[in-house]
Design an enzyme around this catalytic site. Sequence first.
Site, short mmCIF file in Angstrom:
data_model
loop_
_atom_site.label_atom_id
_atom_site.label_comp_id
_atom_site.label_asym_id
_atom_site.label_seq_id
_atom_site.Cartn_x
_atom_site.Cartn_y
_atom_site.Cartn_z
NE ARG A 1 -4.19 6.55 -7.47
CZ ARG A 1 -4.10 6.32 -6.16
NH1 ARG A 1 -3.95 7.33 -5.33
NH2 ARG A 1 -4.17 5.10 -5.70
NE ARG B 1 -7.60 1.07 6.96
CZ ARG B 1 -7.67 1.05 5.64
NH1 ARG B 1 -8.14 0.02 5.00
NH2 ARG B 1 -7.23 2.06 4.93
CB THR C 1 -12.07 -9.20 -4.52
OG1 THR C 1 -12.03 -8.90 -3.11
CG2 THR C 1 -11.53 -10.60 -4.73
CD GLU C 2 -12.35 -6.10 -1.30
OE1 GLU C 2 -11.12 -6.12 -1.11
OE2 GLU C 2 -13.08 -7.10 -1.15
CG ASN C 3 -7.41 -2.89 -5.28
OD1 ASN C 3 -6.42 -3.54 -5.00
ND2 ASN C 3 -7.85 -1.92 -4.48
CD1 TRP C 4 -11.79 -6.70 -9.30
CD2 TRP C 4 -10.86 -6.12 -11.26
NE1 TRP C 4 -10.96 -7.74 -9.72
CE2 TRP C 4 -10.39 -7.40 -10.92
CE3 TRP C 4 -10.41 -5.53 -12.45
CZ2 TRP C 4 -9.50 -8.12 -11.72
CZ3 TRP C 4 -9.53 -6.23 -13.25
CH2 TRP C 4 -9.07 -7.51 -12.88
NE ARG D 1 -7.23 1.17 -6.00
CZ ARG D 1 -6.12 1.53 -5.37
NH1 ARG D 1 -5.14 2.11 -6.04
NH2 ARG D 1 -5.97 1.29 -4.08
NE ARG E 1 -2.50 -1.68 4.73
CZ ARG E 1 -3.82 -1.65 4.49
NH1 ARG E 1 -4.59 -2.56 5.06
NH2 ARG E 1 -4.35 -0.74 3.71
CG ASP F 1 -2.10 0.89 1.08
OD1 ASP F 1 -2.33 1.39 -0.04
OD2 ASP F 1 -2.80 1.10 2.08
C1 IPE Z 1 -1.33 0.17 -3.49
O1 IPE Z 1 -1.17 1.54 -3.56
C2 IPE Z 1 -1.54 -0.46 -4.86
C3 IPE Z 1 -2.82 -1.16 -5.04
C4 IPE Z 1 -3.75 -1.25 -4.16
C5 IPE Z 1 -3.05 -1.76 -6.35
P1 IPE Z 1 -2.41 2.53 -3.48
O2 IPE Z 1 -2.84 2.83 -4.88
O3 IPE Z 1 -3.46 1.96 -2.60
O4 IPE Z 1 -1.76 3.81 -2.86
P2 IPE Z 1 -2.45 4.87 -1.88
O5 IPE Z 1 -3.14 4.13 -0.77
O6 IPE Z 1 -3.41 5.66 -2.71
O7 IPE Z 1 -1.31 5.70 -1.40
MG MG Z 2 -4.14 2.30 -0.70
#
Ligand code: IPE
Ligand code: MG
Length: 211
Positions: free
Chosen positions: A15, A172, A48-51, A53, A166, A2
């Site tokens: 990003r 968390r 599974t939650e990142n889709w 974005r 983490r 993260d």
């Molecule tokens: C982690 O970095 C990468 C993935 C979850 C794919 P983040 O994209 O969550 O970075 P922050 O939390 O915005 O800094």
């Molecule tokens: Mg993050």
Amino acid sequence: MDGNGRWAKRKHLPRTEGHTEGEENLARLVRVAVTRNVGWLTVFGFSTENWVRPRTEVRHILGLHKKLFGRVAELNELNVRIQWMGRPFDSPDARTPKYVQRAIRKAIADTAQNTGMVLTVAFDYGSHAEMVHAAQQAAADGPVTQASIESHLYLPELPPVDVMVRTSGELRISNFMLWQSVGAEVYFTDRPWPDFDGHELDAALALVPQP
Ligand code: IPE
Ligand code: MG
């Protein structure tokens, strides 16, 4: 892993640059972990939650996973075997594109003979999805027991987690290896993932009780 986005923001970069640096850092950290005799390194690449974005960000992260699973020469040089865990590609909710599936399958096959560290990349992974999947399979087999659920986790060969890390100041554990980490030490660090280096790894490993 993260904090890629925050790392980039601090440097006034998009990003996506943070994700690119995060993938580079994983390649560096794998090398360090091998020198520390780590047996099993498991990283959360995409949940599974990142889709949800933005599409361009998801596409960039998918490309980085193709790159990561393409590092076969490096992995072989290090005697590292790569593995993947996540929702099975043929499950109804799975969304991993074919080109990433191919890269994953090829990397697993091309490093299968390695006997050193096992690097597992969790992609389209969530602990809840994994436990539901395991419970369904276990129930189809007969009585549901701790052992039967364990035998149906995505990668039953993975040993229990010794230390969970983490990064980026979050305190968390977001749906990562909940079943496997019952007895784990937990290492929290403020550093974003792209800055997680060998010193950080050593600090995390220092939490593991020695036999
Ligand atoms: C982690 O970095 C990468 C993935 C979850 C794919 P983040 O994209 O969550 O970075 P922050 O939390 O915005 O800094
Ligand atoms: Mg993050």
